[in-house]
Design a protein around this motif. Structure first.
Motif, mmCIF file in Angstrom:
data_model
loop_
_atom_site.group_PDB
_atom_site.id
_atom_site.type_symbol
_atom_site.label_atom_id
_atom_site.label_comp_id
_atom_site.label_asym_id
_atom_site.label_seq_id
_atom_site.Cartn_x
_atom_site.Cartn_y
_atom_site.Cartn_z
ATOM 1 N N VAL A 187 0.871 -1.171 0.000
ATOM 2 C CA VAL A 187 0.000 0.000 0.000
ATOM 3 C C VAL A 187 0.909 1.222 0.000
ATOM 4 O O VAL A 187 1.797 1.339 0.843
ATOM 5 C CB VAL A 187 -0.929 -0.001 1.234
ATOM 6 N N GLY A 188 0.719 2.088 -0.985
ATOM 7 C CA GLY A 188 1.582 3.260 -1.111
ATOM 8 C C GLY A 188 2.541 3.165 -2.278
ATOM 9 O O GLY A 188 3.159 4.164 -2.662
ATOM 10 N N ASP A 189 2.673 1.987 -2.859
ATOM 11 C CA ASP A 189 3.542 1.827 -4.034
ATOM 12 C C ASP A 189 3.010 2.761 -5.127
ATOM 13 O O ASP A 189 1.824 2.728 -5.446
ATOM 14 C CB ASP A 189 3.453 0.361 -4.506
ATOM 15 N N PRO A 190 3.856 3.615 -5.704
ATOM 16 C CA PRO A 190 3.325 4.578 -6.681
ATOM 17 C C PRO A 190 2.989 3.925 -8.020
ATOM 18 O O PRO A 190 3.814 3.234 -8.612
ATOM 19 C CB PRO A 190 4.451 5.605 -6.823
ATOM 20 N N ILE A 191 1.770 4.150 -8.470
ATOM 21 C CA ILE A 191 1.292 3.565 -9.730
ATOM 22 C C ILE A 191 1.511 4.542 -10.876
ATOM 23 O O ILE A 191 1.855 4.168 -11.984
ATOM 24 C CB ILE A 191 -0.220 3.261 -9.620
ATOM 25 N N ALA A 192 1.285 5.795 -10.599
ATOM 26 C CA ALA A 192 1.395 6.826 -11.627
ATOM 27 C C ALA A 192 1.670 8.141 -10.939
ATOM 28 O O ALA A 192 1.522 8.264 -9.721
ATOM 29 C CB ALA A 192 0.083 6.915 -12.423
ATOM 30 N N ALA A 193 2.090 9.124 -11.724
ATOM 31 C CA ALA A 193 2.331 10.452 -11.165
ATOM 32 C C ALA A 193 1.791 11.486 -12.126
ATOM 33 O O ALA A 193 1.974 11.373 -13.337
ATOM 34 C CB ALA A 193 3.820 10.679 -10.935
ATOM 35 N N VAL A 194 1.110 12.458 -11.582
ATOM 36 C CA VAL A 194 0.548 13.532 -12.397
ATOM 37 C C VAL A 194 1.302 14.819 -12.094
ATOM 38 O O VAL A 194 1.482 15.167 -10.917
ATOM 39 C CB VAL A 194 -0.947 13.745 -12.090
ATOM 40 N N VAL A 195 1.723 15.503 -13.140
ATOM 41 C CA VAL A 195 2.331 16.829 -12.994
ATOM 42 C C VAL A 195 1.314 17.833 -13.513
ATOM 43 O O VAL A 195 0.815 17.689 -14.638
ATOM 44 C CB VAL A 195 3.649 16.925 -13.788
ATOM 45 N N ALA A 196 0.985 18.810 -12.681
ATOM 46 C CA ALA A 196 -0.040 19.782 -13.078
ATOM 47 C C ALA A 196 0.308 21.157 -12.514
ATOM 48 O O ALA A 196 1.211 21.288 -11.686
ATOM 49 C CB ALA A 196 -1.420 19.336 -12.584
ATOM 50 N N ASP A 197 -0.471 22.135 -12.954
ATOM 51 C CA ASP A 197 -0.198 23.510 -12.538
ATOM 52 C C ASP A 197 -0.394 23.694 -11.034
ATOM 53 O O ASP A 197 0.241 24.558 -10.432
ATOM 54 C CB ASP A 197 -1.133 24.488 -13.270
ATOM 55 N N SER A 198 -1.316 22.946 -10.457
ATOM 56 C CA SER A 198 -1.498 23.035 -9.003
ATOM 57 C C SER A 198 -1.620 21.629 -8.446
ATOM 58 O O SER A 198 -1.928 20.678 -9.181
ATOM 59 C CB SER A 198 -2.751 23.850 -8.647
ATOM 60 N N LEU A 199 -1.378 21.541 -7.159
ATOM 61 C CA LEU A 199 -1.450 20.227 -6.520
ATOM 62 C C LEU A 199 -2.864 19.662 -6.582
ATOM 63 O O LEU A 199 -3.061 18.477 -6.838
ATOM 64 C CB LEU A 199 -0.989 20.342 -5.059
ATOM 65 N N GLU A 200 -3.848 20.515 -6.343
ATOM 66 C CA GLU A 200 -5.225 20.014 -6.354
ATOM 67 C C GLU A 200 -5.612 19.541 -7.768
ATOM 68 O O GLU A 200 -6.326 18.552 -7.917
ATOM 69 C CB GLU A 200 -6.199 21.082 -5.851
ATOM 70 N N GLN A 201 -5.128 20.237 -8.783
ATOM 71 C CA GLN A 201 -5.407 19.779 -10.155
ATOM 72 C C GLN A 201 -4.740 18.430 -10.416
ATOM 73 O O GLN A 201 -5.316 17.548 -11.051
ATOM 74 C CB GLN A 201 -4.897 20.810 -11.173
ATOM 75 N N ALA A 202 -3.504 18.294 -9.918
ATOM 76 C CA ALA A 202 -2.814 17.014 -10.105
ATOM 77 C C ALA A 202 -3.586 15.894 -9.414
ATOM 78 O O ALA A 202 -3.721 14.785 -9.936
ATOM 79 C CB ALA A 202 -1.390 17.113 -9.555
ATOM 80 N N ARG A 203 -4.126 16.244 -8.256
ATOM 81 C CA ARG A 203 -4.869 15.240 -7.496
ATOM 82 C C ARG A 203 -6.194 14.911 -8.174
ATOM 83 O O ARG A 203 -6.600 13.740 -8.228
ATOM 84 C CB ARG A 203 -5.100 15.787 -6.082
ATOM 85 N N ASP A 204 -6.843 15.943 -8.689
ATOM 86 C CA ASP A 204 -8.082 15.704 -9.445
ATOM 87 C C ASP A 204 -7.809 14.750 -10.609
ATOM 88 O O ASP A 204 -8.562 13.812 -10.855
ATOM 89 C CB ASP A 204 -8.629 17.026 -10.011
ATOM 90 N N ALA A 205 -6.727 15.023 -11.324
ATOM 91 C CA ALA A 205 -6.413 14.200 -12.497
ATOM 92 C C ALA A 205 -6.060 12.777 -12.092
ATOM 93 O O ALA A 205 -6.417 11.814 -12.776
ATOM 94 C CB ALA A 205 -5.270 14.842 -13.288
ATOM 95 N N ALA A 206 -5.349 12.655 -10.968
ATOM 96 C CA ALA A 206 -4.972 11.308 -10.520
ATOM 97 C C ALA A 206 -6.217 10.470 -10.267
ATOM 98 O O ALA A 206 -6.233 9.262 -10.519
ATOM 99 C CB ALA A 206 -4.128 11.390 -9.251
ATOM 100 N N GLU A 207 -7.285 11.128 -9.813
ATOM 101 C CA GLU A 207 -8.523 10.395 -9.571
ATOM 102 C C GLU A 207 -9.185 9.959 -10.881
ATOM 103 O O GLU A 207 -10.055 9.088 -10.875
ATOM 104 C CB GLU A 207 -9.496 11.254 -8.740
ATOM 105 N N ALA A 208 -8.768 10.589 -11.978
ATOM 106 C CA ALA A 208 -9.357 10.242 -13.279
ATOM 107 C C ALA A 208 -8.542 9.176 -14.018
ATOM 108 O O ALA A 208 -8.876 8.808 -15.136
ATOM 109 C CB ALA A 208 -9.476 11.510 -14.130
ATOM 110 N N ILE A 209 -7.459 8.724 -13.402
ATOM 111 C CA ILE A 209 -6.690 7.654 -14.040
ATOM 112 C C ILE A 209 -7.463 6.343 -13.863
ATOM 113 O O ILE A 209 -7.849 5.996 -12.744
ATOM 114 C CB ILE A 209 -5.281 7.535 -13.406
ATOM 115 N N ALA A 210 -7.689 5.677 -14.972
ATOM 116 C CA ALA A 210 -8.405 4.404 -14.906
ATOM 117 C C ALA A 210 -7.378 3.285 -14.894
ATOM 118 O O ALA A 210 -6.444 3.285 -15.699
ATOM 119 C CB ALA A 210 -9.320 4.269 -16.112
ATOM 120 N N PHE A 211 -7.517 2.374 -13.965
ATOM 121 C CA PHE A 211 -6.569 1.271 -13.962
ATOM 122 C C PHE A 211 -7.272 -0.026 -13.581
ATOM 123 O O PHE A 211 -8.279 -0.018 -12.875
ATOM 124 C CB PHE A 211 -5.384 1.533 -13.032
#
Lengths: 161, 263, 786
Positions: C109-133
């Motif tokens: 638990v905590g192993d990184p699956i993907a990383a999002v780089v975005a203009d803001s942290l909250e945007q990066a987090r929003d996008a991470a929630e949109a990653i389908a896996f």
């Protein structure tokens, strides 16, 4: 975005923030007052403690908009007017009450709030008051000692070496 | 945190209206809600701050002698201002969280959240207090409905809590060492018509009254009166901080200590 | 009289002013123009096979710069392990790949699956929630003994099994060990767990990376204890970058305790992404993320057996340990249960036959690596608990039993590969007995009992191997790095001095203590000397701060460099004074011709070095020297600790009433700082003993994943401590005679606390042999009523 205005360390400041902007991020990111630290996300470590209208609060657990119109005090405003350390800060240096320095701003702000209400706290009162400030470096010994010293109590007898 | 709108009304009526909006959520002191939002465990569209409502703040004595505390009153204020009228309650408030948390957290927020390990539910249930909302009065016995569940409906705000002041009372809190919430907390209050014992932190159903102890203590208000009583561990919380059996044991110990301290 | 400056003075810390006024410069305080923010999507299951990851929706989200997955890192290396441990037969350890972002499987638990780089942290987090896996959940193994079983779930499919290595140290002949035990008059056996901990420096980890296309240069600001180590590992093993194009800066760092030694995926990721996105990128760990991504500590399960002869002499010791390494090998993880643990099993005692067995296991948990003490607390805990149990079984005084078996002749070759150069364990115990007022214990116990409490006294001795380490020795043992350090002493024209050091200060007070040494050597004011650290573009190649090594190793390099400076300055002084260099003496900042009143001041000589008008022709102008120092041996701080507890028999709650530490650190530069280091170590040790516990459930979910469930010691959990370091046997092989003090408290305190609790319970008639840490009220109560 909503405009928020407050007095920080005696200066009027304002900025446009989102509803979700925390007071800690307003201080750090908008005002570049990076002395207020964020050490956890559950409101327990106390590195982010500032004064809002004279009371200690955890700035990472308060929305910036909740501080609209408030008087906010941060670590950057604690030193004496001539830049010298205030009594609490000086006691922390004199008694080695800090090591890595990360929890220190919160410790100093909590200590100031304590001494305002209780100018000569006992060891037990200090330890209880610091329940919401975690330090990983000092084992608390010298923090408690420094606060006792800052309150004018003789700490010479406290075991050191 | 997810994005949300922020509104800070200055009257209860305005707050109730604001809370009528879709996905609106009341914000008390935020000491639990904000960490929850940070973890993105909740996604309100709007937060309605109750901190600007003057009519919801303060501590006062009612005509019938009960102590009324505004729903937006901070723990620090209760600790300070209830000290003369209801010392056991003030003492309880003075040990919730830590000083900075007490300067923000409110009684209404704590009760609405009904954390199974929170202190206030024990005092409210143990005092047989009445929770007054914008819409109605709710007896403590009806208010708490299990972990994080209360009788409040959406958009209902706790405006005040009225505590009948007991002849004697005490709260014993045994700390969960990490969160500093109650691993077990027991509130004992002695009234002319009997003793109430409320237990927090221990049960999977949240705060509860320990009926057997109440009966025994109503007959005889001294620690030994509950010596032989046992709580069934079955419904207790068991976690890394303490087993079910340990919590059940602590309920007994703390009840005795509360009775002894209440005098 | 205490000195007021130089070596031995409790000089106030100069770094405090910035920390006390909010003007420190921690990594999260650094913002680079145009920076983007990284959010790591981390696995919420402990073990799973990645069937697919679809980032297309995420990529089109507002503010998103780029989304990375394991595929983007197929062309680069994984995180290296810095120590290859050979198993008992000499075969290399099993060493699975450790990708920057998960490839094929997630393993904790905590192993990184993907990383999002975005203009803001909250945007990066929003996008991470949109990653389908699509990640297929697999059975997990978190218990290390279960992981060792034939047929266990395998954490790494390509390995034979979950055993990283099965290692042995000491007497290899089992028959010989068996014979010792067979002939023993008494054997004491104990099974114990050394609880998993989370280091929890108050500053979470942060990385800020930038890249310049114009110069092809990278800068990485990171929360590290050792910037050169990070640069070397990241450049040479992960990203394949030329070191001279990469600058690593570790600015003010808010505590480390070992957890910031290691090269982490986020550092390599941010450096890589800064170029890939052509934008500075910043990652700030939340505390919740830290619980899932910082290397954790300890986590051993051990059976230890101590054999004694009829006179109560220790004649044999055998241990069988399982060590949990977590899902991947963190940078120095492999060395902790072996060379930092097995080698310490002799402790302070002359036990002639010792055999240490360690199986290191992969499990579906966060990687485990060095945490304050690293292996030495685990060794000390086993040894000192079994000695205490033996004393109780034999009905002898635990101090007397220890004293009887102390090593008293030095140097001493242990049966487990170390040579202790010096020590005085009886002398240190004498100091403890006085400082702790052990004579008054009986009266204090009576007082506690009158209050309805049980009181116990716990004694503990420890030795540690610090000042890590001689490079040639550690190289033979599998280290893939040298463990020297370096310092450059740059004297400025006006006589002030900048010392660039390889050690890194993140609470230890180097900026104050190191100048005390240089100032004393030259005889100038401490304020004339300044320490520069933490920036690979400014400092010589040093190995950083861990293992209580800064002063012993880097301080020694600094002394050597200062000696070179003084030698050269004497040549210049001799020239100015028209005397022979051999006759020049330096004292109080004055060069004097021996036996005369002819002298020249330090400042005049340094000015001459840079304005060399009247200058010896054979000498180069300038005054700057570098020295590298590779120690000849470890240093061996040792101590004796006493803890007094009260136990509430109704609730099982343990309260620390008194805690006394007597340490032998050799020579001491700044006693105030040394006291502080010991206090902090004791605080963490009490935390381990009473409060802290990192717990996973059987599905690999971390149950203690925030400060709501991981109990950090608070001010009201601990008392004032008494610290005595007047027992001093200086290290024999480094120029300052120093040994190191950073880890002592964390090593010495846990067994003292547990020994005290057991003593208290016995005093109340409860024959409890052992309680595993943390000795929580619930556990004490269960043990008393078991």
């Amino acid at each position: 975005m909503t405009q928020v205005s407050m007095t920080v360390n005696g200066k009027s400041v304002s900025g446009d923030v989102e509803g979700r902007t925390l007071l800690s991020s307003f201080l750090r990111d908008h005002l570049s007052l990076t002395g207020t630290h964020v050490g956890c996300d559950t409101g327990q470590c106390g590195a982010c403690v500032v004064h809002v209208d004279g009371e200690a609060v955890k700035s990472c657990n308060m929305l910036a908009l909740e501080a609209d119109g408030a008087e906010v005090g941060t670590i950057e405003g604690q030193a004496n007017a001539d830049g010298s350390l205030n009594v609490i800060q000086q006691a922390f240096q004199d008694h080695h009450g800090l090591q890595c320095g990360f929890c220190t701003p919160g410790m100093v702000m909590s200590a100031a709030a304590l001494l305002k209400d209780n100018p000569r706290p006992t060891e037990t009162e200090i330890r209880e008051y610091l329940e919401g400030n975690i330090c990983r470096c000092t084992g608390y010994h010298n923090i408690v000692k420094a606060i006792m010293a800052a309150s004018g109590q003789d700490v010479g007898a406290i075991a050191a070496e | 945190m997810y994005s949300f709108e922020f509104e800070k009304p200055s009257t209860v009526a305005e707050a109730v209206a604001a809370l009528g909006a879709e996905e609106a959520q009341a914000l008390g002191g935020g000491q639990t809600l904000i960490p929850t939002l940070k973890q993105r465990l909740a996604a309100p569209a709007k937060l309605v701050s109750l901190s600007g409502i003057a009519e919801m703040k303060g501590v006062c004595v009612e005509d019938d002698g009960s102590l009324a505390i505004g729903g937006g009153t901070t723990h620090a204020t209760v600790a300070r201002e209830a000290a003369d009228k209801y010392p056991a309650l003030a003492e309880l408030a003075s040990h919730i969280g830590d000083p900075a948390v007490r300067n923000r957290g409110t009684i209404g927020g704590s009760l609405a959240n009904n954390d199974p390990s929170a202190c206030y539910p024990a005092a409210v249930l143990g005092s047989g207090a009445t929770i007054r909302t914008n819409a109605r009065d709710i007896a403590a016995d009806d208010f708490f409905q299990g972990m994080f569940t209360t009788a409040l409906s959406d958009a209902e705000i706790i405006t005040s809590v009225r505590f009948p002041v007991p002849q004697a009372a005490n709260y014993q809190k045994f700390l969960q060492p990490a969160s500093r919430f109650a691993l077990v907390g027991v509130f004992v209050a002695r009234y002319a018509d009997g003793v109430r014992v409320a237990v927090t932190g221990a049960s999977e159903d949240g705060v509860f009254r320990w009926g057997e102890a109440e009966q025994a203590l109503s007959r005889e208000f001294r620690p030994d009166a509950v010596m032989g009583l046992r709580i069934n561990p079955m419904n207790m919380i068991g976690d890394l901080h303490g087993s079910k059996e340990y919590r059940a044991h602590l309920v007994g110990v703390l009840t005795r200590r509360a009775v002894a301290a209440a005098g | 009289m205490p000195k007021d400056s130089g070596i031995g003075a409790s000089s106030k810390r100069r770094e405090d002013v910035r920390f006390l006024t909010g003007s420190g410069n921690y990594t999260d305080d650094i913002n680079v123009r145009g920076q983007a923010y990284v959010y790591f999507l981390r696995s919420d299951i402990a073990h799973g096979r990645i069937n697919s990851i679809d980032t297309s929706d995420a990529e089109s989200m507002p503010g998103v710069v780029r989304v990375f997955t394991g595929k983007d890192f197929e062309g680069v290396g994984g995180l290296p392990c810095g120590w290859e441990v050979a198993d008992r037969h000499g075969a290399p350890m099993q060493e699975p790949p450790h990708p920057i972002l998960a490839q094929g499987k997630v393993r904790h638990v905590g192993d990184p699956i993907a990383a999002v780089v975005a203009d803001s942290l909250e945007q990066a987090r929003d996008a991470a929630e949109a990653i389908a896996f699509d990640i297929e959940e697999l059975p997990t193994v978190t218990d290390m003994k279960a992981a060792a079983q034939e047929g266990s779930v395998k954490v790494h499919d390509d390995l034979k099994n979950n055993i990283c290595y099965d290692w042995m140290l000491g007497e290899a002949d089992n028959a010989k060990v068996d014979e010792v035990f067979a002939n023993a008059a008494h054997v004491t056996t104990l099974e114990l767990t050394n609880n998993r901990l989370v280091a929890n420096p108050m500053e979470p980890r942060v990385c800020v990376a930038e890249y310049s296309r114009g110069t092809d240069e990278y800068t990485l600001y990171t929360t590290s204890q050792n910037p050169h180590v990070i640069r070397l590992l990241m450049c040479a093993f992960v990203l394949g970058l030329p070191e001279h194009k990469v600058r690593v800066v570790a600015p003010d760092v808010g505590g480390g305790f070992g957890s910031k030694i290691f090269h982490y995926a986020e550092e390599a990721f941010c450096t890589f992404a800064a170029k890939a996105c052509n934008r500075p990128v910043k990652w700030t760990s939340s505390r919740s993320e830290a619980f899932l991504s910082d290397a954790q500590g300890r986590d051993h399960v051990t059976t230890i057996q101590l054999a004694l002869d009829a006179q109560n002499n220790f004649i044999g010791l055998r241990t069988d340990t399982y060590a949990n390494l977590g899902a991947y090998l963190s940078t120095f993880s492999s060395s902790v249960p072996t060379w930092l643990h097995g080698t310490l099993m002799a402790g302070n005692y002359k036990t002639p036959v010792i055999q240490v067995n360690v199986k290191a296991m992969f499990t579906n948990t966060v990687p485990v690596d060095a945490y304050r003490g690293a292996g030495r607390p685990e060794a000390t805990f086993q040894l000192e608990r079994v000695i205490d149990k033996a004393a109780r079984e034999l009905g002898v005084d635990p101090i007397a039993l220890r004293r009887q078996n102390f090593i008293t002749q030095f140097p001493y070759d242990t049966p487990v590969a170390l040579t202790y150069d010096t020590g005085d364990y009886n002398g240190t115990m004498d100091k403890l007995e006085a400082a702790a007022d052990l004579a008054g214990f009986a009266a204090r116990r009576a007082q506690s009992e009158a209050n309805g409490k049980l009181r116990g006294l716990g004694i503990n001795c420890y030795i540690e191997a610090c000042g890590i380490a001689p490079s040639n020795i550690v190289g033979m043992l599998g280290a893939r790095a040298g463990l020297y350090d370096a310092a450059t002493v740059r004297v400025n024209a006006t006589g002030s001095i900048s010392v660039m050091v390889g050690a890194h200060s993140h609470g230890q007070g180097h900026e104050t203590a190191f100048p005390q040494v240089v100032a004393e050597m030259i005889g100038i004011d401490e304020s004339m000397v300044e320490i520069v650290h933490g920036d690979t573009s400014k400092i010589p190649f040093g190995m950083g701060t861990y293992g209580s090594r800064s002063l012993a190793v880097c301080g020694s390099a600094m002394v050597k460099a200062t000696e070179k400076v003084i030698d050269k300055a004497k040549k210049i002084a001799a020239h100015l004074l028209e005397a022979s260099e051999a006759d020049i003496e330096l004292k109080d900042g004055q060069f004097t011709v021996a036996g005369t009143d002819k002298s020249v001041a330090w400042g005049d000589v340094t000015l001459t070095a840079y304005v060399p008008h009247n200058f010896p022709l054979e000498v180069e102008p300038g005054l700057e020297e570098t020295a590298f120092y590779d120690p000849a041996n470890f240093t061996f701080p040792a101590g004796a600790y006493a803890c007094e507890v009260e136990v509430d028999p109704e609730t099982g709650k343990v309260t620390i009433e008194r805690f006394t530490a007597a340490d032998d650190f050799g020579n001491i530069i700044n006693p105030m700082i040394v006291d502080g280091q010991v206090h902090g170590g004791i605080g963490q040790g009490i935390g381990q003993a009473l409060l802290e516990n990192c717990v996973y459930d059987e599905n690999g979910q971390l149950l203690s994943a925030s400060y709501m469930d991981y109990a950090m010691p608070r001010a009201d959990d601990v008392p004032f401590y008494t610290v005595d370091h007047s027992s001093r046997t200086p290290c024999t092989h480094n120029p300052l005679g120093v040994k190191g003090c950073g880890e002592a408290g964390a090593i010495g305190s846990p067994p003292a606390v547990v020994n005290a609790v057991i003593d208290a319970l016995h005093s109340g008639g409860k024959k409890v042999e052992h309680i595993d840490m943390p000795v929580s009220p619930s556990r004490v109560w269960a043990a008393m009523n078991g």
